[in-house]
Design an enzyme around this catalytic site. Structure first.
Site, PDB file in Angstrom:
ATOM      1  N   GLU A 175      32.645  16.496  -0.872  1.00 51.28           N
ATOM      2  CA  GLU A 175      33.403  16.871   0.107  1.00 51.28           C
ATOM      3  C   GLU A 175      32.807  17.812   1.313  1.00 51.28           C
ATOM      4  O   GLU A 175      32.557  18.845   0.830  1.00 51.28           O
ATOM      5  CB  GLU A 175      34.574  17.402  -0.541  1.00 51.28           C
ATOM      6  CG  GLU A 175      35.478  16.561  -1.562  1.00 51.28           C
ATOM      7  CD  GLU A 175      36.887  17.456  -1.686  1.00 51.28           C
ATOM      8  OE1 GLU A 175      37.793  16.767  -1.145  1.00 51.28           O
ATOM      9  OE2 GLU A 175      36.995  18.564  -2.131  1.00 51.28           O
ATOM     10  N   GLU A 223      36.657  25.653  -1.966  1.00 49.88           N
ATOM     11  CA  GLU A 223      37.671  26.865  -1.926  1.00 49.88           C
ATOM     12  C   GLU A 223      37.329  27.820  -3.249  1.00 49.88           C
ATOM     13  O   GLU A 223      37.406  28.779  -2.978  1.00 49.88           O
ATOM     14  CB  GLU A 223      39.046  26.286  -1.684  1.00 49.88           C
ATOM     15  CG  GLU A 223      39.368  25.780  -0.454  1.00 49.88           C
ATOM     16  CD  GLU A 223      40.479  24.600  -0.440  1.00 49.88           C
ATOM     17  OE1 GLU A 223      41.400  24.682  -1.261  1.00 49.88           O
ATOM     18  OE2 GLU A 223      40.553  23.820   0.400  1.00 49.88           O
ATOM     19  N   GLY A 282      40.362  19.816   5.510  1.00 48.74           N
ATOM     20  CA  GLY A 282      41.406  20.266   6.292  1.00 48.74           C
ATOM     21  C   GLY A 282      41.064  20.406   7.728  1.00 48.74           C
ATOM     22  O   GLY A 282      42.178  21.158   8.314  1.00 48.74           O
ATOM     23  N   LYS A 320      46.439  21.384  -3.968  1.00 45.91           N
ATOM     24  CA  LYS A 320      46.181  22.879  -3.688  1.00 45.91           C
ATOM     25  C   LYS A 320      47.150  23.800  -4.228  1.00 45.91           C
ATOM     26  O   LYS A 320      48.025  23.387  -5.301  1.00 45.91           O
ATOM     27  CB  LYS A 320      45.567  22.908  -2.426  1.00 45.91           C
ATOM     28  CG  LYS A 320      44.537  22.045  -1.933  1.00 45.91           C
ATOM     29  CD  LYS A 320      43.816  22.238  -0.697  1.00 45.91           C
ATOM     30  CE  LYS A 320      42.901  21.180  -0.433  1.00 45.91           C
ATOM     31  NZ  LYS A 320      41.876  21.588   0.738  1.00 45.91           N
ATOM     32  N   ASN A 372      44.958  16.242  -4.004  1.00 45.34           N
ATOM     33  CA  ASN A 372      44.730  17.700  -4.452  1.00 45.34           C
ATOM     34  C   ASN A 372      45.754  18.334  -3.465  1.00 45.34           C
ATOM     35  O   ASN A 372      45.538  18.698  -2.533  1.00 45.34           O
ATOM     36  CB  ASN A 372      43.212  17.939  -4.149  1.00 45.34           C
ATOM     37  CG  ASN A 372      42.910  19.594  -4.289  1.00 45.34           C
ATOM     38  OD1 ASN A 372      43.947  20.344  -4.971  1.00 45.34           O
ATOM     39  ND2 ASN A 372      41.910  19.884  -3.753  1.00 45.34           N
ATOM     40  N   HIS A 422      35.458  23.112  -6.484  1.00 46.05           N
ATOM     41  CA  HIS A 422      36.058  22.756  -5.335  1.00 46.05           C
ATOM     42  C   HIS A 422      35.567  24.017  -4.343  1.00 46.05           C
ATOM     43  O   HIS A 422      35.407  24.980  -4.899  1.00 46.05           O
ATOM     44  CB  HIS A 422      37.665  22.796  -5.166  1.00 46.05           C
ATOM     45  CG  HIS A 422      38.067  22.471  -3.902  1.00 46.05           C
ATOM     46  ND1 HIS A 422      38.046  23.234  -2.673  1.00 46.05           N
ATOM     47  CD2 HIS A 422      38.726  21.176  -3.466  1.00 46.05           C
ATOM     48  CE1 HIS A 422      38.553  22.573  -1.666  1.00 46.05           C
ATOM     49  NE2 HIS A 422      38.898  21.154  -1.974  1.00 46.05           N
ATOM     50  N   SER A 479      39.584  15.464   4.971  1.00 43.75           N
ATOM     51  CA  SER A 479      40.396  14.652   6.041  1.00 43.75           C
ATOM     52  C   SER A 479      40.628  13.128   5.734  1.00 43.75           C
ATOM     53  O   SER A 479      40.716  12.243   6.622  1.00 43.75           O
ATOM     54  CB  SER A 479      39.773  15.111   7.244  1.00 43.75           C
ATOM     55  OG  SER A 479      40.165  16.568   7.514  1.00 43.75           O
TER      56      SER A 479
HETATM   57  P1  PGA Z   1      41.800  17.402   2.885  1.00 41.10           P
HETATM   58  O1  PGA Z   1      41.549  18.295   1.587  1.00 41.10           O
HETATM   59  O2  PGA Z   1      42.290  15.940   2.489  1.00 41.10           O
HETATM   60  O3  PGA Z   1      43.454  18.382   3.197  1.00 41.10           O
HETATM   61  O4  PGA Z   1      40.799  17.662   3.905  1.00 41.10           O
HETATM   62  C1  PGA Z   1      40.433  17.722   0.795  1.00 41.10           C
HETATM   63  C2  PGA Z   1      40.392  18.619  -0.415  1.00 41.10           C
HETATM   64  O5  PGA Z   1      40.353  19.819  -0.030  1.00 41.10           O
HETATM   65  O6  PGA Z   1      39.948  18.201  -1.475  1.00 41.10           O
END
Ligand code: PGA
Length: 252
Positions: free
Chosen positions: A168, A98, A174, A12, A10, A96, A214
């Protein structure tokens, strides 16, 4: 029941056109066999056409990171799932955290998007996950279960079986603070249990559940060893070709 692992990067809102093209050019000849693992890159809508074109002839599949739930109309600034299908996208990531947090997407929106995605012959990667507060209150299973149930509402058994659900935990995204493998297994099993309750065991045996938060080349193997974890949704560690390839190579 054997489910094909699926590793989805992803990106983003990262990478410009040149960076995206260079990434695909570098990885496309080095991807593992499609028989072993599905390799997916989730790029922003403006990059999708180029990524798809650049990846042609390779095993790399392409995911959008969002779409609207109508196919066309007066929805300024939105992305049509019909056009995503037209572009040759394979998957659409929806829900997601976000999107839920910053853009106020509701469970109902996500459910409508899931229907729109299937209506257009695409497959959703449906994200779910709890906040740290919910996790610490011991309410993660209940909270995530409700998100999953709402997202899948009204879909057919066949559609649910084809879906990918990405668990998640928000506190792991992140942050470098990944969930323990036991937590990941417990939660991915809880997601599958919701599918058992709503659609039956046969469907639940087919739906693929990813862990995300992560994930990196050093920890992916322990998640993939969990019986209910069928893959990973990866942000930061999917941005560099070498790291993305290492994630894929960890799937046996
Ligand atoms: P990350 O993000 O691997 O950077 O923690 C995962 C995601 O948001 O899908």
């Amino acid at each position: 029941m054997s489910r094909k692992p699926i590793i989805a990067g992803n990106w983003k809102m990262n990478k410009n056109v040149q960076e995206a093209m260079a990434f695909v050019e570098e990885v496309k000849g080095q991807l593992p066999s499609e028989e072993v693992v599905e390799s997916v890159i989730g790029a922003s809508a403006v990059l999708l056409n180029g990524v798809k074109f650049q990846a042609s002839g390779s095993a790399l599949k392409v995911a959008a990171q969002n779409c609207y739930f109508e196919d066309a109309g007066a929805f300024t600034g939105e992305t049509s799932p019909k056009v995503l299908a037209d572009l040759g996208a394979d998957y659409v990531i929806i829900g997601h955290s976000e999107r839920r947090d910053y853009f106020h997407e509701t469970d109902e929106d996500i459910n409508k998007k899931a229907h729109a995605i299937f209506r257009n012959g695409l497959t959703p990667i449906i994200c779910c996950g709890e906040s740290l507060e919910t996790y610490e209150a011991g309410k993660a299973v209940e909270f995530v279960g409700a998100q999953v149930s709402a997202a899948l509402k009204g879909l057919t058994a066949e559609q649910v079986a084809a879906s990918v659900i990405a668990y998640e935990p928000i506190w792991a995204i992140g942050t470098g603070k990944s969930a323990t493998k036991d937590d990941a297994q417990t939660m991915c099993k809880a997601v599958r249990d919701v599918v058992v309750a709503d659609f039956g065991q046969e469907v639940a045996d087919k739906v693929r559940v990813q862990y995300g938060g992560s994930v990196n080349p050093a920890n992916i193997a322990e998640y993939m060893a969990c019986p209910d974890v069928d893959g990973a949704l990866v942000g930061g560690a999917s941005l560099e070709p070498a790291s993305f390839l290492e994630l894929l190579a960890a799937v046996k």
